[in-house]
Design an enzyme around this catalytic site. Structure first.
Site, PDB file in Angstrom:
ATOM      1  CB  SER A  66       5.146   5.108   1.508  1.00  0.00           C
ATOM      2  OG  SER A  66       4.929   5.536   2.855  1.00  0.00           O
ATOM      3  CG  ASP A  70       0.164   0.556   5.881  1.00  0.00           C
ATOM      4  OD1 ASP A  70       0.838   0.936   6.846  1.00  0.00           O
ATOM      5  OD2 ASP A  70       0.356   1.047   4.670  1.00  0.00           O
ATOM      6  CG  HIS A  76       4.030   1.181   4.942  1.00  0.00           C
ATOM      7  ND1 HIS A  76       3.155   1.836   4.356  1.00  0.00           N
ATOM      8  CD2 HIS A  76       5.104   1.935   4.496  1.00  0.00           C
ATOM      9  CE1 HIS A  76       3.479   3.084   3.787  1.00  0.00           C
ATOM     10  NE2 HIS A  76       4.647   3.056   4.017  1.00  0.00           N
TER      11      HIS A  76
END
Length: 295
Positions: free
Chosen positions: A13, A236, A263
């Site tokens: 991320s 996502d 995610h």
């Protein structure tokens, strides 16, 4: 700091932004970098938030279709009906206090934040169904309290706010433009707008005293940089799959696509196909690889 001559890392991320910047700046000190849930370095803050809002709306629609097949689901399967029903649940909580067995109040924003968090991983959608079913029935039992506590933590939100402002704040920006941008972000994610009239006001980073240090740019991969490995999930909402596709192109690196919702997943035992490809890359990062799809 690690005492290693070159860097091997798996980034998730926001961490993919750090990893990509490292690869761009220090190609000769990079051995192998896996980027899972990829941030696109070319996107400015507004574009990133707008695309995230669109992604969350798409995921909410996918959740509603999944939810409608469950007998306890309070939402219909169609997008418009699901948004209207979800708004009804939130407005009900907004108007009437929902109190847990410990005496804590559950607010409409608590339910919204928990919904957004649980939407990220499809394996938690059954818990989200239970949360919405119980809240809709005016029940705030131990399960509801636990999910709210887990997903509406103030400390994590505060850290994210400060880090985001340090990256992207632009003091002195045109206030009218900022309000228009906020309105566009809200419009891109209708399920979050449960109050009919809600002004798109200024936010924390708009009032930050110093300019952010991160500039949106198209990354340049040096000839000496070894291949990276990009991983993206098709649905996502936080870091859309197109980010991974674009960054893989710029870094001339292979992309692993997982056809599913979620995610980040690398090396968490979620998908063996993905994990095996990542391990093979980490063992031999300079081996020529093609793009791969895991279903």
């Amino acid at each position: 700091a690690l005492g290693e001559p070159v860097l091997t890392a798996v980034a998730y991320s926001y961490g993919t932004q750090i990893a990509a910047l490292y690869a761009e700046r220090f190609p000769q000190q990079t051995r192998a970098l896996v980027l899972d849930g990829v941030v696109d370095l070319s996107e400015d803050d507004f574009t990133q938030q707008l695309n995230q809002a669109r992604g969350y709306q798409q995921t909410f629609q996918r959740f509603a279709a999944f939810c409608a097949k469950h007998p306890d689901c309070p939402l219909p399967g169609d997008e418009a009906g699901a948004v209207e029903a979800f708004h009804g649940i939130l407005r009900q909580v907004y108007a009437t206090a929902l109190i847990t067995t410990d005496g804590d109040q559950v607010t409409a924003d608590d339910v919204l934040l928990s919904t957004q968090s649980l939407l990220l991983w499809s394996d938690r959608w059954p818990e989200l169904i239970a949360l919405l079913h119980k809240v809709n029935a005016g029940i705030a039992d131990e399960q509801v309290a636990g999910l709210i506590d887990e997903n509406a933590g103030e400390e994590a939100d505060d850290a994210l706010s400060v880090i985001s402002c340090a990256d992207t704040a632009a003091p002195g920006s045109d206030t009218q433009l900022l309000r228009q941008q906020r309105q566009a972000i809200r419009a891109a994610s209708p399920f979050t707008n449960y109050l009919k009239v809600q002004a798109s006001g200024l936010e924390l980073c708009d009032l930050w005293p110093v300019r952010g240090t991160l500039e949106a740019h198209v990354p340049v991969a040096a000839p000496s940089l070894p291949p990276l490995l990009l991983v993206g999930q098709r649905f996502d909402p936080t870091t859309p799959w197109v980010n991974a596709r674009q960054m893989a192109t710029w870094f001339k690196s292979p992309l692993i696509t997982r056809e599913g919702d979620g995610h980040t997943l690398v090396l968490n035992g979620i998908d063996r196909c993905v994990d095996e490809a990542v391990v093979a890359y980490l063992l031999a990062p300079r081996e020529i690889r093609a793009d791969k799809t895991c279903r």
